[in-house]
Design an enzyme around this catalytic site. Structure first.
Site, short mmCIF file in Angstrom:
data_model
loop_
_atom_site.label_atom_id
_atom_site.label_comp_id
_atom_site.label_asym_id
_atom_site.label_seq_id
_atom_site.Cartn_x
_atom_site.Cartn_y
_atom_site.Cartn_z
N TYR A 154 6.78 5.17 -13.10
CA TYR A 154 7.78 5.95 -12.37
C TYR A 154 7.26 6.21 -10.96
O TYR A 154 6.10 6.61 -10.79
CB TYR A 154 8.05 7.28 -13.08
CG TYR A 154 9.03 8.18 -12.36
CD1 TYR A 154 10.37 7.86 -12.26
CD2 TYR A 154 8.60 9.37 -11.77
CE1 TYR A 154 11.27 8.68 -11.61
CE2 TYR A 154 9.50 10.21 -11.11
CZ TYR A 154 10.83 9.87 -11.04
OH TYR A 154 11.72 10.69 -10.38
N ASP A 246 0.31 4.23 -6.39
CA ASP A 246 1.01 5.50 -6.47
C ASP A 246 0.11 6.47 -7.23
O ASP A 246 0.08 6.49 -8.46
CB ASP A 246 2.36 5.30 -7.18
CG ASP A 246 3.12 6.61 -7.34
OD1 ASP A 246 2.55 7.68 -7.04
OD2 ASP A 246 4.28 6.56 -7.76
N LYS A 274 2.29 16.06 -5.63
CA LYS A 274 1.85 17.03 -6.65
C LYS A 274 0.65 17.86 -6.21
O LYS A 274 0.83 18.83 -5.48
CB LYS A 274 1.66 16.32 -7.99
CG LYS A 274 3.01 15.71 -8.43
CD LYS A 274 3.12 15.16 -9.81
CE LYS A 274 4.59 14.85 -10.11
NZ LYS A 274 4.87 13.53 -10.57
C1 LIG Z 1 6.16 12.76 -9.95
C2 LIG Z 1 5.92 11.37 -9.50
C3 LIG Z 1 6.59 10.83 -8.39
C4 LIG Z 1 7.70 11.55 -7.69
O1 LIG Z 1 7.31 12.73 -7.09
P1 LIG Z 1 8.42 13.86 -6.76
O2 LIG Z 1 7.66 14.87 -5.98
O3 LIG Z 1 8.90 14.33 -8.10
O4 LIG Z 1 9.48 13.20 -5.99
C5 LIG Z 1 6.21 9.59 -7.95
N1 LIG Z 1 5.25 8.89 -8.56
C6 LIG Z 1 4.60 9.37 -9.64
C7 LIG Z 1 3.51 8.56 -10.26
C8 LIG Z 1 4.94 10.61 -10.16
O5 LIG Z 1 4.34 11.04 -11.27
#
Ligand SMILES: *Cc1c(COP(=O)(O)O)cnc(C)c1O
Length: 436
Positions: A154, A246, A274
């Site tokens: 994701y 990511d 995060k």
């Molecule tokens: C949470 C998440 C996102 C998206 O971040 P948001 O601040 O919710 O838009 C992207 N990549 C990964 C791996 C994530 O866990």
């Protein structure tokens, strides 16, 4: 057993139920982000009143040991005094200016100093924005339009990333959501996590970037197999594409320089989120100077944000990173993660399933003996997980309301918290149908 069941019935959830009804009348599904609705486990979600350390309290005054941690940001636990104090101090001087501040420079310097692959950094407001912007930059830098992502990873909800696999490894992307244009979905090709052959098939002369969660955390925890990420970098570079790690979850959680620091790897671009905001809205993307200088206003790749580099978020992030610099911080955190995973494995043993972990990220999967990729994850017994979740909840454990989300251990958890959780898990497993 009888007393446990009786205790369960006395839990008052009336305020949560009342508020969720109210929420459902004015917000789609009653929430501002889908997983909060508990659709994956059933029942009416409990709403939160407050949280401190590893404890979260709902609006009916029930207290739980929290393993969601706001889905990752709360590395230090909730309402950590240094974070709260930083927010208080900075907010007194004004909360947003639409002009640069020294604090955001300091956060950028702190990140660049930790990540070898990052010379320059752009702060944004969410992880979604970070990945979306990194892909725009990769497309501009390569002059190509296609991207490759791995099924089950994701990367936020931007159009081209809301695509997972069909069954064939090289299937052209089919959007997961109505509203994503087929034309955009078709620019996303899908490979299987931990499978370099599928990546080779998906990469081509039109691939701008391969984006990957170095440790997959959004199909449950799926660590990379030895050589997988190195192979991803090699294959992407062979076909002239950039590699985007990511690290929105793994950054500052698996080590001060994310998983790339642990593995000794250098992606072209890195996305963060995060933890970097300490619980306030932030994201970031960065890489070597020659790439990042293509972003406006240094270069032509446009990307902007009214609240980007927001002083409160930057202050909360800085306080969090600084606290994580304490000697032995990650050792202790990983030790707690290992204690939880080992305990889960022990009590799960009579059943089929597995426990997977990376540092302080843990998933207990019901069903398969191993989960290497998204297809494996889809074989899990989500019904069993839902029963497990409900039993844990009645024992005061706030677990992820989905089989496909990681458990997040924070530095505020204690060994006693973990042991209590394992005991509760053992009782919860005994209550499920099947072997006990
Ligand atoms: C949470 C998440 C996102 C998206 O971040 P948001 O601040 O919710 O838009 C992207 N990549 C990964 C791996 C994530 O866990």
């Amino acid at each position: 057993m009888k007393t446990e069941k009786a205790a369960k019935r006395t839990i008052d959830t009336s305020n949560s139920e009342r508020l969720f009804k109210r929420a459902s009348a004015c917000m789609p599904g009653g929430v501002n982000s889908p997983v909060r609705s508990w659709r994956g486990v059933g029942g009416s979600p409990r709403l939160v009143a407050s949280a401190r350390g590893a404890r979260i309290t709902d609006v009916d005054d029930n207290e739980y040991v929290d393993y969601i941690g706001s889905w990752g940001p709360m590395l230090l636990g909730h309402a950590h005094p240094v974070v709260i104090e930083a927010i208080r101090r900075v907010s007194a001087a004004g909360v947003s200016f639409g002009a640069s501040t020294e604090l955001e420079i300091e956060l950028a310097e702190q990140v660049c100093g930790r990540f070898e692959s990052i010379d320059k950094l752009r702060l944004v407001t969410s992880g979604t924005e970070a990945t979306m912007s990194a892909i725009r930059l990769a497309r501009a830098a390569t002059g190509r339009d296609e991207i490759v992502k791995f099924a089950g990873c994701y990367h936020g909800h931007s159009d081209g990333l809301l695509v997972r696999a069909g069954s064939g490894a090289t299937t052209l992307g089919v959007p997961d959501s109505p509203g994503v244009p087929v034309a955009i979905g078709s620019l996303t090709r899908i490979a299987d996590f931990n499978d370099l052959t599928s990546l080779r098939a998906a990469c081509g002369s039109q691939t701008a970037a391969v984006i990957v969660e170095p440790v997959a955390g959004n199909m449950g925890v799926v660590p990379p197999e030895p050589g997988f990420l190195k192979g991803v970098i090699e294959i992407a570079h062979e076909c002239g594409a950039l590699v985007i790690f990511d690290e929105v979850i793994s950054g500052f959680r698996l080590g001060p320089a994310g998983y790339q620091g642990v593995a000794g790897l250098r992606p072209d671009l890195t996305c963060l989120g995060k933890i970097i905001g300490g619980g306030l809205p932030v994201g970031a993307y960065g890489g070597r100077a020659a790439l990042m200088d293509q972003v406006a206003p240094a270069g032509g790749v446009y990307q902007a944000g009214t609240l980007a580099g927001n002083p409160l978020a930057v202050a909360a992030g800085l306080a969090t990173l600084e606290a994580a610099d304490a000697p032995g911080f990650y050792q202790r955190l990983d030790g707690l993660g290992a204690r939880l995973a080992d305990g889960f494995a022990r009590v799960l043993a009579p059943r089929s399933g597995c426990v997977q972990r990376a540092g302080s990220l843990v998933t207990l999967f019901f069903g398969p003996a191993q989960v290497r990729n998204y297809d494996d994850a889809l074989l899990t017994d989500t019904e069993a997980y839902a029963g497990f979740f409900r039993s844990l909840l009645s024992e005061g454990i706030w677990a992820p309301p989905s089989q496909f989300e990681a458990w997040f251990v924070s530095a505020a958890h204690t060994e006693e918290d973990i042991d209590r959780t394992i005991d509760a898990a053992q009782r919860a497993l005994r209550q499920l149908p099947g072997p006990s």
